[in-house]
Enzyme design. Structure first.
Site, PDB file in Angstrom:
ATOM      1  N   THR A   1    -109.535  37.943  60.706  1.00 16.67           N
ATOM      2  CA  THR A   1    -109.979  38.852  61.768  1.00 16.67           C
ATOM      3  C   THR A   1    -111.440  39.220  61.569  1.00 16.67           C
ATOM      4  OG1 THR A   1    -107.819  39.843  61.959  1.00 16.67           O
ATOM      5  CG2 THR A   1    -109.661  41.213  62.655  1.00 16.67           C
TER       6      THR A   1
ATOM      7  N   THR B   1    -108.626  42.930  57.382  1.00 18.07           N
ATOM      8  CA  THR B   1    -108.330  41.532  57.686  1.00 18.07           C
ATOM      9  C   THR B   1    -107.271  41.082  56.688  1.00 18.07           C
ATOM     10  OG1 THR B   1    -109.240  39.290  57.873  1.00 18.07           O
ATOM     11  CG2 THR B   1    -110.273  40.724  56.253  1.00 18.07           C
ATOM     12  N   GLY B   2    -106.514  40.073  57.065  1.00 21.47           N
ATOM     13  CA  GLY B   2    -105.449  39.609  56.188  1.00 21.47           C
ATOM     14  C   GLY B   2    -104.146  39.554  56.956  1.00 21.47           C
TER      15      GLY B   2
HETATM   16  N1  GLY Z   1    -105.028  40.562  60.526  1.00 26.37           N
HETATM   17  C1  GLY Z   1    -104.845  39.825  61.689  1.00 26.37           C
HETATM   18  C2  GLY Z   1    -103.474  39.522  62.020  1.00 26.37           C
HETATM   19  O1  GLY Z   1    -102.597  39.563  61.171  1.00 26.37           O
HETATM   20  O2  GLY Z   1    -103.224  39.200  63.164  1.00 26.37           O
END
Ligand code: GLY
Length: 319
Positions: free
Chosen positions: A178, A229-230
Site C-alpha cells: 500500500t 502497509t502489509g
Molecule cells: N495493506 C493493504 C491490504 O491488505 O489490502
C-alpha cells in the site's frame, strides 16, 4: 528551505528502528512528509509541490498518492494494480484530516484510476465515511468522474499467467504494498492518505486495512499521524494506525508506538511467523518513526526540501 518554526525537537534513535536520524537536537524543517515504500518518494515530491503552491496537508497527501495511482509500473496501487481472482481491479483508498478528525473512503471501487480523489469527495460531498463497490462507483459517476480502464497491460499479462496456473481461481493471494502517506504542514495540520489495489488475486469484495479509518491510517493534529502497509487482515485486528497514534498520545515516541503495535501483531495467538506489516508515523512536533515485521521495507522521508528513501531493519521476534 526552512519552513515554519524551528522548534528544536530531540530526535532519539531507538534500538533497531531506523525512524530517527539520531543526530540529537535538530531544527524541524517543514513540511515533514513520510510515505511507505520507495515509490513514496515520487509521492513526497508531489506533495511538496502542493505545499509549495499553497495547498493544505490534505491536498498534499491526496495529490501525493495519486502519483502511484497513475503509474502502471506499480502493481499494488491504482492503474497497474493487480486484479482480484476474477480478473477485476478493485481499488481501496482513504483520506483522513487530522484538523477535523474527518475522513472519506472507498472500497472495491472499479473502473476509476484515482480512488483517493473519490475518497476525498466522500468526505466532503456526502454524509458518509465509507462507500463500497457499486455504491462507490455510482457516487464517483455522480461526482463527475469518468470511467477509465484500470487493468494495465502488465497487470493483464500477470493475471493471465496466474489464472493459467490456477484455473480454478484457488491460488493464494499475494502482494500488499500500500502507498500510505502522512504530511505535517508548517501550520501544524496533519493529514493522511492510503491507496491500494489490495492483495493480488484476492476474493472479490475483500477489503484490507487501507481504506478503514484507524486501521490503515489515522491522524490527529494534537498528536500525529500514522499509515500502514502489509497484510491488512493482521493490521486491522489490532486497529494498527489508531493504536500507534493513541500510544503517541500517551507519550510514546513514534518509534516506540510503532514497535509496540508491531508486537501486538507478532504476538497475536497463532500468528503466522511470516506475517508482514509496517507502519510509518509522524508526531505533531515533527519527529517521525518507522518499523516493520518482515524484510525489505523502505520508506520515503521529506523534511523541508530534502527527500530520502530509508530502509528499515526488520525487528526480531520478541519473547
Ligand atoms: N495493506 C493493504 C491490504 O491488505 O489490502
Amino acid at each position: 528551505m526552512l519552513r515554519g518554526a524551528a522548534a528544536g525537537v530531540g530526535f532519539l534513535a531507538s534500538a533497531g528502528v531506523r525512524g530517527q536520524d539520531g543526530s540529537g537536537r535538530a531544527a524541524v524543517e517543514f513540511p515533514v512528509i513520510i510515505s511507505t515504500w520507495p515509490f513514496g518518494k515520487a509521492a513526497n515530491l508531489e506533495a511538496l509541490k502542493i505545499f509549495d503552491s499553497g495547498g493544505t496537508a490534505l491536498d498534499a497527501v491526496e495529490r501525493g498518492v495519486m502519483t502511484a495511482e497513475a503509474n502502471p509500473a506499480i502493481s499494488t496501487v491504482g492503474y497497474g494494480g493487480f486484479p482480484n481472482k476474477a480478473g477485476i481491479v478493485e481499488l481501496d483508498a482513504a483520506v483522513f484530516d487530522g484538523s477535523t478528525l474527518d475522513g472519506g473512503a472507498v472500497c472495491a471501487l472499479t473502473g476509476f484510476r484515482h480512488p483517493v480523489q473519490i475518497a476525498r469527495k466522500v468526505m466532503e460531498n456526502s454524509p458518509h465515511l465509507i462507500l463500497v463497490g457499486e455504491g462507490a462507483n455510482l457516487f464517483a459517476r455522480e461526482q463527475g468522474f469518468s470511467g477509465e480502464e484500470t487493468l494495465s497491460d502488465g497487470a493483464r499479462a500477470a493475471y493471465q499467467k496466474w489464472i493459467k496456473k490456477h484455473p480454478d481461481g484457488q491460488g493464494e493471494p499475494e502482494g500488499h504494498d500500500t502507498l500510505g502517506q502522512v504530511a505535517l504542514g508548517s501550520d501544524g495540520s496533519i493529514a493522511a492518505a492510503c491507496t491500494t489495489s489490495g492483495m493480488a488475486w484476492k476474493f472479490p469484495g475483500r477489503v484490507g486495512d487501507s481504506p478503514i479509518v484507524g486501521h490503515g491510517l489515522y491522524a490527529d493534529n494534537s498528536v500525529g499521524g500514522c499509515v500502514a502497509t502489509g497484510i491488512g487482515e493482521e493490521i486491522s485486528k489490532v486497529c494498527g494506525s489508531f493504536l500507534v497514534v493513541e500510544r503517541m498520545r500517551q507519550g510514546a515516541t513514534p518509534d516506540e508506538a510503532i514497535e509496540e503495535t508491531l508486537d501486538r501483531i507478532r504476538n497475536r495467538p497463532g500468528q503466522n511467523p511470516a506475517v508482514q506489516a509496517a507502519f510509518v508515523a509522524l508526531s505533531s512536533n515533527g519527529s517521525w518513526g518507522a518499523g516493520a515485521i518482515g524484510s525489505n521495507f523502505h520508506y520515503a522521508l521529506t523534511r523541508g526540501n530534502q527527500t530520502e528513501v530509508i530502509e528499515v531493519t526488520p525487528q526480531q521476534r520478541k519473547g
